[in-house]
Design a protein around this motif. Structure first.
Motif, mmCIF file in Angstrom:
data_model
loop_
_atom_site.group_PDB
_atom_site.id
_atom_site.type_symbol
_atom_site.label_atom_id
_atom_site.label_comp_id
_atom_site.label_asym_id
_atom_site.label_seq_id
_atom_site.Cartn_x
_atom_site.Cartn_y
_atom_site.Cartn_z
ATOM 1 N N ALA A 1 16.294 -12.644 -24.703
ATOM 2 C CA ALA A 1 15.961 -13.921 -24.070
ATOM 3 C C ALA A 1 16.225 -15.085 -25.017
ATOM 4 C CB ALA A 1 14.508 -13.905 -23.631
ATOM 5 N N GLY A 2 15.705 -14.956 -26.234
ATOM 6 C CA GLY A 2 15.844 -16.054 -27.191
ATOM 7 C C GLY A 2 17.286 -16.354 -27.508
ATOM 8 N N SER A 3 18.071 -15.306 -27.756
ATOM 9 C CA SER A 3 19.476 -15.543 -28.100
ATOM 10 C C SER A 3 20.224 -16.152 -26.931
ATOM 11 C CB SER A 3 20.183 -14.250 -28.518
ATOM 12 O OG SER A 3 19.299 -13.239 -28.795
ATOM 13 N N PHE A 4 19.848 -15.725 -25.746
ATOM 14 C CA PHE A 4 20.517 -16.243 -24.556
ATOM 15 C C PHE A 4 20.310 -17.754 -24.473
ATOM 16 C CE2 PHE A 4 21.906 -14.234 -20.342
ATOM 17 C CZ PHE A 4 22.668 -15.325 -20.006
ATOM 18 N N VAL A 5 19.064 -18.155 -24.602
ATOM 19 C CA VAL A 5 18.765 -19.582 -24.479
ATOM 20 C C VAL A 5 19.482 -20.364 -25.579
ATOM 21 C CG1 VAL A 5 16.952 -21.310 -24.574
ATOM 22 C CG2 VAL A 5 16.554 -19.163 -23.366
ATOM 23 N N SER A 6 19.427 -19.852 -26.800
ATOM 24 C CA SER A 6 20.016 -20.661 -27.870
ATOM 25 C C SER A 6 21.543 -20.650 -27.777
ATOM 26 C CB SER A 6 19.545 -20.178 -29.240
ATOM 27 O OG SER A 6 19.997 -18.887 -29.486
ATOM 28 N N TYR A 7 22.092 -19.568 -27.250
ATOM 29 C CA TYR A 7 23.541 -19.572 -27.049
ATOM 30 C C TYR A 7 23.935 -20.655 -26.055
ATOM 31 C CZ TYR A 7 28.240 -18.205 -25.810
ATOM 32 O OH TYR A 7 29.591 -18.220 -25.590
ATOM 33 N N VAL A 8 23.200 -20.728 -24.964
ATOM 34 C CA VAL A 8 23.516 -21.727 -23.934
ATOM 35 C C VAL A 8 23.324 -23.132 -24.487
ATOM 36 C CG1 VAL A 8 22.786 -22.614 -21.699
ATOM 37 C CG2 VAL A 8 23.099 -20.174 -22.016
ATOM 38 N N GLU A 9 22.280 -23.288 -25.302
ATOM 39 C CA GLU A 9 22.073 -24.589 -25.937
ATOM 40 C C GLU A 9 23.293 -24.996 -26.761
ATOM 41 O OE1 GLU A 9 18.517 -24.252 -28.172
ATOM 42 O OE2 GLU A 9 17.263 -24.796 -26.460
ATOM 43 N N ASP A 10 23.801 -24.030 -27.527
ATOM 44 C CA ASP A 10 24.961 -24.318 -28.380
ATOM 45 C C ASP A 10 26.203 -24.615 -27.571
ATOM 46 O OD1 ASP A 10 23.529 -24.011 -30.568
ATOM 47 O OD2 ASP A 10 24.371 -22.087 -31.200
ATOM 48 N N ARG A 11 26.349 -23.852 -26.533
ATOM 49 C CA ARG A 11 27.606 -23.930 -25.813
ATOM 50 C C ARG A 11 27.670 -25.147 -24.897
ATOM 51 N NH1 ARG A 11 31.332 -19.359 -23.167
ATOM 52 N NH2 ARG A 11 32.396 -20.689 -21.700
ATOM 53 N N PHE A 12 26.537 -25.547 -24.348
ATOM 54 C CA PHE A 12 26.539 -26.704 -23.461
ATOM 55 C C PHE A 12 25.625 -27.791 -24.015
ATOM 56 C CE2 PHE A 12 27.147 -22.903 -20.828
ATOM 57 C CZ PHE A 12 28.395 -23.178 -20.318
ATOM 58 N N PRO A 13 26.039 -28.375 -25.112
ATOM 59 C CA PRO A 13 25.155 -29.369 -25.725
ATOM 60 C C PRO A 13 24.979 -30.596 -24.839
ATOM 61 C CG PRO A 13 27.275 -29.309 -26.836
ATOM 62 C CD PRO A 13 27.296 -28.214 -25.841
ATOM 63 N N ASP A 14 25.960 -30.865 -23.993
ATOM 64 C CA ASP A 14 25.817 -32.061 -23.150
ATOM 65 C C ASP A 14 25.183 -31.743 -21.796
ATOM 66 O OD1 ASP A 14 28.075 -30.615 -23.207
ATOM 67 O OD2 ASP A 14 29.477 -32.265 -22.888
ATOM 68 N N LEU A 15 24.693 -30.536 -21.641
ATOM 69 C CA LEU A 15 24.004 -30.197 -20.399
ATOM 70 C C LEU A 15 22.576 -29.781 -20.731
ATOM 71 C CD1 LEU A 15 26.554 -28.018 -18.386
ATOM 72 C CD2 LEU A 15 25.758 -30.316 -17.823
ATOM 73 N N PRO A 16 21.700 -30.752 -20.875
ATOM 74 C CA PRO A 16 20.337 -30.398 -21.299
ATOM 75 C C PRO A 16 19.624 -29.503 -20.291
ATOM 76 C CG PRO A 16 20.477 -32.698 -20.655
ATOM 77 C CD PRO A 16 21.876 -32.188 -20.680
ATOM 78 N N ALA A 17 20.104 -29.503 -19.050
ATOM 79 C CA ALA A 17 19.412 -28.704 -18.046
ATOM 80 C C ALA A 17 19.777 -27.224 -18.130
ATOM 81 C CB ALA A 17 19.743 -29.234 -16.654
ATOM 82 N N ALA A 18 20.880 -26.939 -18.817
ATOM 83 C CA ALA A 18 21.352 -25.551 -18.821
ATOM 84 C C ALA A 18 20.349 -24.576 -19.444
ATOM 85 C CB ALA A 18 22.700 -25.463 -19.522
ATOM 86 N N PRO A 19 19.816 -24.878 -20.651
ATOM 87 C CA PRO A 19 18.839 -23.943 -21.206
ATOM 88 C C PRO A 19 17.616 -23.790 -20.309
ATOM 89 C CG PRO A 19 19.507 -25.553 -22.844
ATOM 90 C CD PRO A 19 20.107 -25.988 -21.565
ATOM 91 N N THR A 20 17.241 -24.863 -19.638
ATOM 92 C CA THR A 20 16.086 -24.783 -18.739
ATOM 93 C C THR A 20 16.372 -23.806 -17.610
ATOM 94 O OG1 THR A 20 16.095 -27.155 -19.116
ATOM 95 C CG2 THR A 20 14.367 -26.283 -17.695
ATOM 96 N N VAL A 21 17.588 -23.866 -17.087
ATOM 97 C CA VAL A 21 17.957 -22.929 -16.025
ATOM 98 C C VAL A 21 17.783 -21.502 -16.526
ATOM 99 C CG1 VAL A 21 19.879 -22.037 -14.675
ATOM 100 C CG2 VAL A 21 19.574 -24.499 -14.925
ATOM 101 N N VAL A 22 18.304 -21.250 -17.726
ATOM 102 C CA VAL A 22 18.230 -19.896 -18.259
ATOM 103 C C VAL A 22 16.771 -19.492 -18.437
ATOM 104 C CG1 VAL A 22 18.813 -18.431 -20.201
ATOM 105 C CG2 VAL A 22 20.456 -20.100 -19.372
ATOM 106 N N LYS A 23 15.974 -20.410 -18.976
ATOM 107 C CA LYS A 23 14.563 -20.082 -19.198
ATOM 108 C C LYS A 23 13.883 -19.734 -17.879
ATOM 109 C CE LYS A 23 13.929 -22.954 -23.199
ATOM 110 N NZ LYS A 23 13.635 -24.341 -23.492
ATOM 111 N N ASN A 24 14.185 -20.528 -16.862
ATOM 112 C CA ASN A 24 13.554 -20.265 -15.575
ATOM 113 C C ASN A 24 13.991 -18.934 -14.995
ATOM 114 O OD1 ASN A 24 11.761 -22.387 -14.969
ATOM 115 N ND2 ASN A 24 13.521 -23.751 -14.892
ATOM 116 N N LEU A 25 15.261 -18.646 -15.160
ATOM 117 C CA LEU A 25 15.749 -17.385 -14.612
ATOM 118 C C LEU A 25 15.182 -16.204 -15.384
ATOM 119 C CD1 LEU A 25 19.379 -18.197 -13.592
ATOM 120 C CD2 LEU A 25 17.541 -17.427 -12.127
ATOM 121 N N LEU A 26 14.950 -16.397 -16.658
ATOM 122 C CA LEU A 26 14.313 -15.331 -17.421
ATOM 123 C C LEU A 26 12.899 -15.100 -16.905
ATOM 124 C CD1 LEU A 26 15.533 -16.265 -20.996
ATOM 125 C CD2 LEU A 26 15.966 -14.097 -19.846
ATOM 126 N N LEU A 27 12.309 -16.175 -16.448
ATOM 127 C CA LEU A 27 10.935 -16.101 -15.964
ATOM 128 C C LEU A 27 10.873 -15.505 -14.558
ATOM 129 C CD1 LEU A 27 8.417 -17.008 -17.421
ATOM 130 C CD2 LEU A 27 8.456 -19.096 -16.052
#
Ligand code: SF4
Lengths: 634, 305
Positions: free
Chosen positions: A92-118
Motif C-alpha cells: 500500500a505504502g509503496s503504491f501511494v508513494s509511487y503514484v505521488e512521484d509519478r503524477f506530481p501535478d495530480l494531487p488527487a491521484a494519491p488520494t484515489v489510490v488511498k481510497n481504493l486501498l480502503l
C-alpha cells in the motif's frame, strides 16, 4: 503461499481490520474453501459476526466467493486470496508513494489510490460525486486508468480464478459432442485447449488501452473505439494522443496490483543498470522500459509477447537534456602523439567507433607502449582510486570542454540540427549496445536494425540472472564471500564433490567444509550420495553438492517474509507497550492538537514510537522489493 | 660370451636391466651412480633401486617394505643411511599428506606431488593466491575501465548555462517527472575490443616480477575463474576476454554493493540489516515461542541505532 506468509497477512489484518476479520481470513487460509456454516464451525464464531466480517473482505476482494453454476441456490464457498491481501496491505505504502512521484501535478491521484486501498473498488461516478474537487479527481482517475494502475472490475472477478477456469472448461467440454469414436480423454484434452485459449482472453480483458475510458464527448460508451487511436496511444507513453479520453463514469474501478509489480520490476531493472553500467545508460534504459510499459500488463502468467521498442521511439521520448555522448569513452589513441585538438574533433564528430578502434590496434608499437604504461599505472592503482578516477574523469572532461570549445563551436557552427540529431542518435545506439552486450545481465536484446534498432527484453533470462545475483548477494552478506564463491562454483558445475570445489575455489578442503555445511543448513545447497559399491560405507561414497534455485529462492523468500512478520509484530508490540500514550493519541481532541495536549515526556515517547514504527515499516517495504524479485517478477 | 660381459657389468652396476613391453633391455648407468650403488650394502642398494625407479613421483615407505620384503627396521635403517648420504630425500605429498615418501635427492617432485604452483610445502598457499588474485583483479580493472586519459566521444554540453542545468538540476527546467541524474558515467562503448585476454593477463603477471614461480596459462585461468566466481570480473566476447564488474573492489565483489543508497563502506541490504537476517536462532523464533520478535533484544538494539 506458505504458512509464514499467512502469519504476516493475519498479523496485518488483525492490526488494521481487527481480530474478527483476521480470524475469518486465518480460518480460510488454514482450512481452504469453506461455506458459511463450516466457517462458523471452524472459527467458532457466530455466523452473524462472520457475515459482518465477510462484507468488507469481499468488497476488498480479500475473500472471493463462488456459487457453483449447476446449483445456483446452494450456499457460496468462500476462499481467501492471499496474493491480493499481500499486495494490498504490504505494498500500500509503496503504491501511494509511487503514484505521488509519478503524477506530481495530480494531487488527487494519491488520494484515489488511498481510497481504493480502503474500499477495494469504487464506481467512478460515486467517487466523483463524493470527491472534493470532481475535476481534479476525474483527471486523476483518467491518468491512472491510462497507465493501467487502475482497471475496471467485473462481477466475475469476485470469484476465484480456478473456479472460473473450471466453468469455462465445463462450457467448452459441453460444446464438444460425446462420440463413441473419440475417447473421453481426447475430448477432455480438446476442451482443455479450447478453455485455455478462452481463458487467455478472459485474463486479458482489461488489457486493451481504453479500458475504463470513453471519449470525452460521451457519444460512444466504452467503445473499442477507432483502432488507430488505440495504437497511437500504445506507441506514445505520454497522454498527448489520448487526450480526449476520460474516465467512463459507469465503470467500476479497482487498483491493478499486477501492473504495479511491473512498475516495481522496472525500477529494479533500472537501478541495476545504474549500478552495473552507469547512470546515463540507466536513464536510457528507464526510457526504453517506459516505452514498453503500455504493453507490459503483468509479470507472472504474461500471455502477451514481450513488446518491442525501437531506437527512434526511445530517442523521441528521451529527456533532451540527457547528455549521451560524454559518458562514452572514445577509443584509446596513440599515447605518443599528445591528444591533439584534431583528434578530439574527429571523435566528437560522428566517426564510427568500431573502425577507429580497429585502426588503433593495427599499430603494434603504440600497443606495446600502451601496455607498458598500463602496467605502471596498474601497480600504483588501488581500487578505491578507481572509483574516484571515474568521477574525476567525468568532471575533468567537463572542465576541459572549455578548451575544446574552440573547435567544438566551430563544429557547431557548421553543423545543422540534423547533424546533432544524428550524432545523438548514434550515441543512443551506443548506450543501447552497452545494455545488450552485457553477458551476465542481458538488459536488452537486439532483434533487428529496423527503425533505428528493434529491442526487446527476454524477461525470463534477465530476471533469472537477477534472481541469482540477488540471492548470491544475500548469501555473501549472510555467510561471507567465500560461501558465495562456493555457491557459484556449484551452480555453474551442477553436481560436484568437495575436493573439486576446493580445487576450483583455490581453497583448502578443510576451509570450505564449514561453509558448505552452513549453506546446506540455510537451504541453498543439497547433498547427493552416490555409493561406489553396494555397501553404502561413507568412505566409499561420493558426496555431490548441488544447488536447486527454485527451492532455494522459495526458502529465502520465506525467510524474508518471516522477517517482515517479525518487524510488524514488533511494531504492534511497541504500541502495546505504551497503552497510556496510545489511548491518549486515539482521543479525538488529542488528534486535533497533538502539540498542545501532550506533555513533553509524552511527546518524547511519541517521537520514539513513531521513529521505531517508521523504521520497521520502511524496512518492510524494502524487504518487499526482495519478494518482488524472488517471487513476483516472473 | 655377451651374457657374461653383461653379467659382469650388471654386477658392477654399470648397466641395468629394464623391461620394455615384453622385451628385456639394458641401459648404461653413469659411473658416479654406479659407484654410489657400489658403496651401499645390498639392502640399501635394493631400497635405492626402488626409490630410483619411482622417479619424480616418489615412493611410500610402506610400498618399499612390501616390494623389498625387508623388515620394517631394516628399511628404516637403509632409508636413514641413504638420507644421511644425501642420496635420497623425504618429500611431502599434497595428495597423501600423512605418508612418508622418498625420492632421489637430485630430483624435483612432480606436480602431482607438490600440487602445482599453489602449494608451498604441500600446503595451499592461500596468501600467495589471494595476493595474486588481487593483482590480477587490479590489472583487469585498469584495463577495462576508462582512465583520466580517456576522453568522451562528445564533450559535455558547451554552454555554461546548459551544462550547469543538466549537471545539477535537469528537472527544474524540464518536466519534474524526470529524476535527477548525476552524470558521472564514463564507459567504453560496447564495441570496445581491447579488454584483456587470458594471455594478456598471463604476460602481465609474468613480466610484473610479482612472483618467481612459473605460472602456466592454465594457472592464470584458474585465478581468473575464481575472480569470476567472486563476481568481480566477467567474461565478454564469448569468454575471450575479461572485464571488471562495475563497483567491484579488490576486497569485495561488486555483488556486495548493497542497496542503491548504501554507498558507505559496509554493504547491507534490507534483509541482512535486520537482526533476523543474521540471527542464529531464527528457527526457534516465533510469537509465543522461546524467543520472539516482541521480546527480542537484538531488535531493541537495532531500533535504537
Ligand atoms: S526477532 Fe530476534 S530472536 Fe527472532 S529471529 Fe529476529 S533477531 Fe532472532
Amino acid at each position: 503461499m506458505s504458512q509464514f506468509d499467512d502469519a504476516l497477512l493475519v498479523l496485518l489484518l488483525r492490526d488494521i481490520y481487527g481480530p474478527l476479520v483476521a480470524t475469518v481470513v486465518d480460518t480460510l487460509l488454514k482450512e481452504g474453501r469453506l461455506t458459511l456454516p463450516l466457517l462458523a464451525r471452524y472459527s467458532s464464531l457466530p455466523s452473524s459476526a462472520i457475515q459482518r466480517a465477510l462484507i468488507p473482505l469481499i468488497q476488498l476482494r480479500f475473500v472471493l466467493y463462488w456459487v457453483p453454476d449447476d446449483r445456483p441456490d446452494s450456499s457460496p464457498y468462500y476462499v481467501a486470496a492471499p496474493d491480493r491481501i499481500y499486495a494490498a496491505l504490504v505494498r500500500a505504502g509503496s503504491f501511494v508513494s509511487y503514484v505521488e512521484d509519478r503524477f506530481p501535478d495530480l494531487p488527487a491521484a494519491p488520494t484515489v489510490v488511498k481510497n481504493l486501498l480502503l474500499y477495494g473498488h469504487i464506481r467512478a461516478s460515486d467517487y466523483l460525486a463524493a470527491a472534493a474537487d470532481a475535476d481534479q479527481a476525474r483527471d486523476a482517475l483518467t491518468a491512472l486508468l491510462k497507465c493501467k494502475l487502475l482497471t475496471t472490475l467485473s462481477r466475475a472477478e469476485f470469484s476465484p480464478d480456478e473456479d472460473r477456469y473450471r466453468a469455462v472448461f465445463k462450457q467448452k467440454l459441453a460444446l464438444i459432442p460425446r462420440k463413441t469414436t473419440v475417447s473421453e480423454t481426447k475430448r477432455e484434452q480438446a476442451a482443455e485447449a479450447d478453455a485455455q485459449q478462452e481463458w487467455i482472453k478472459v485474463m486479458s480483458v482489461h488489457d486493451f488501452p481504453n479500458d475504463g475510458l470513453v471519449l470525452s464527448d460521451k457519444k460512444t460508451k466504452k467503445s473499442s473505439s477507432s483502432k488507430k487511436r488505440s495504437r497511437d496511444y500504445a506507441l506514445s507513453s505520454s497522454s498527448s494522443t489520448a487526450d480526449n479520453m476520460v474516465v467512463d463514469e459507469s465503470a467500476i474501478l479497482t487498483l491493478n496490483h499486477d501492473k504495479f509489480v511491473v512498475l516495481m520490476r522496472s525500477q529494479v531493472l533500472a537501478a541495476l543498470a545504474r549500478r552495473r553500467i552507469g547512470s546515463v545508460t540507466a536513464a536510457v534504459y528507464e526510457q526504453a522500459l517506459e516505452c514498453m510499459e503500455p504493453k507490459l500488463f503483468r509479470c507472472r502468467n504474461s500471455t502477451t509477447a514481450t513488446p518491442v521498442v525501437t531506437g527512434l521511439e526511445i530517442l523521441k521520448h528521451l529527456d533532451p537534456h540527457l547528455d549521451l555522448g560524454s559518458s562514452i569513452a572514445a577509443p584509446r589513441r596513440k599515447r605518443s602523439s599528445s591528444k591533439s585538438s584534431k583528434s578530439s574533433k574527429r571523435t566528437s564528430s560522428s566517426v564510427d567507433s568500431e573502425s577507429e578502434s580497429e585502426s588503433d590496434s593495427g599499430s603494434g608499437s603504440s600497443d606495446s607502449e600502451r601496455s607498458r604504461k598500463r602496467r605502471r599505472r596498474s601497480r600504483s592503482r588501488s581500487s578505491s582510486h578507481r572509483k574516484k578516477r571515474r568521477k574525476t574523469a567525468a568532471s575533468s572532461s567537463s572542465s576541459s570542454s572549455g578548451s575544446e570549445s574552440d573547435d567544438g563551436s566551430g563544429d557547431g557552427d557548421g553543423s545543422e540540427d540534423d547533424k546533432v540529431k544524428s550524432s545523438r542518435f548514434e550515441h543512443l545506439g551506443m548506450h543501447l549496445a552497452l545494455l545488450c552486450h552485457n553477458p551476465a545481465l542481458p538488459f536488452l536484446k537486439k532483434l533487428s536494425s529496423r527503425g533505428g534498432g528493434e529491442y526487446t527484453i527476454d524477461f525470463e533470462v534477465l530476471m533469472g540472472a537477477i534472481q541469482a545475483l540477488e540471492y548470491d548477494q544475500l548469501i555473501a552478506r549472510k555467510q561471507g564471500a567465500v560461501a558465495c564463491r562456493l555457491l557459484r562454483i556449484i551452480r555453474s558445475k551442477g553436481r560436484i564433490d568437495e575436493k573439486q570445489i576446493a580445487q576450483i575455489a583455490l581453497l583448502p578442503v578443510k576451509d570450505i567444509r564449514a561453509h558448505l555445511t552452513a549453506l546446506h543448513e540455510c537451504g541453498s545447497l543439497d547433498l547427493q550420495e552416490v555409493p561406489k559399491g553396494t555397501d553404502r560405507a561413507p568412505s566409499r561414497t561420493y558426496y555431490l553438492w548441488f544447488h536447486k534455485p527454485a527451492s532455494a529462492y522459495a526458502l529465502m523468500t520465506q525467510q524474508i517474509v518471516r522477517t517482515m512478520t517479525r518487524c510488524y509484530a514488533r511494531v504492534v508490540e511497541e504500541r502495546k507497550k505504551r497503552p497510556g500514550i496510545m489511548s491518549k493519541l486515539a482521543r479525538e481532541d488529542v488528534k486535533r492538537d497533538e502539540e498542545g495536549m501532550l506533555t513533553a515526556a509524552e511527546k518524547e515517547e511519541v517521537k520514539r514510537l513513531r521513529a521505531a514504527e517508521e523504521k520497521m515499516l520502511a524496512q518492510i517495504s524494502r524487504l518487499d522489493r526482495l519478494v518482488v524479485i524472488f517471487r513476483d517478477c516472473i | 660370451m655377451q651374457v657374461d660381459t653383461n653379467g659382469f657389468h650388471c654386477f658392477k652396476g654399470l648397466v641395468k636391466m629394464l623391461r620394455q613391453g615384453d622385451d628385456l633391455c639394458y641401459q648404461a648407468v653413469k659411473k658416479e651412480d654406479a659407484e654410489k650403488v657400489q658403496s651401499m650394502t645390498k639392502d640399501e642398494a635394493m631400497v635405492y633401486s626402488y626409490i630410483e625407479a619411482s622417479g619424480s613421483e616418489g615412493i611410500w615407505t610402506k610400498t618399499i617394505k612390501a616390494k623389498t620384503n625387508l623388515h620394517q627396521s631394516v628399511v628404516q635403517r637403509c632409508l636413514k643411511n641413504l638420507e644421511g648420504k644425501r642420496y635420497i630425500k623425504n618429500i611431502k605429498s599434497v595428495k597423501y599428506p600423512t605418508r612418508k615418501i622418498y625420492m632421489l635427492y637430485n630430483l624435483q617432485p612432480s606436480i602431482d606431488v607438490t600440487g602445482g604452483p599453489w602449494f608451498t610445502d604441500s600446503e595451499l598457499d592461500t596468501e600467495f593466491i589471494s595476493s595474486l588474485l588481487s593483482i590480477v583483479f587490479r590489472f583487469i580493472a585498469s584495463e577495462s575501465l576508462p582512465s583520466e586519459d580517456d576522453k568522451p566521444i562528445a564533450p559535455p554540453p558547451k554552454h555554461r548555462k546548459r551544462k550547469s542545468s543538466s549537471k545539477k538540476s535537469s528537472s527544474s527546467s524540464s518536466s519534474s517527472k524526470e529524476k535527477q541524474v548525476s552524470y558521472d558515467q564514463l564507459s567504453f562503448p560496447a564495441s570496445y575490443s581491447k579488454y584483456p585476454s587470458l594471455s594478456d593477463i598471463h604476460d602481465f603477471v609474468q613480466n610484473s616480477g610479482i612472483t618467481t614461480v612459473d605460472l602456466a596459462l592454465s594457472d592464470i585461468k584458474a585465478l581468473v575463474d575464481v575472480l569470476i566466481y567472486d563476481g568481480k570480473i566477467e567474461t565478454i566476447d564469448d569468454g575471450m576476454s575479461y572485464r571488471v564488474v562495475l563497483g567491484a573492489t579488490a576486497e569485495n565483489g561488486a555483488d556486495l554493493g548493497g542497496d542503491e543508497d548504501g554507498s558507505g563502506g559496509v554493504a547491507w541490504d534490507a534483509y541482512t540489516e535486520v537482526p533476523c537476517g543474521h540471527c542464529s536462532i531464527v528457527d526457534l523464533c516465533k510469537t509465543g515461542g522461546p524467543v520472539s520478535a516482541e521480546e527480542c533484544v537484538y531488535f531493541d538494539e537495532w531500533l535504537i541505532q
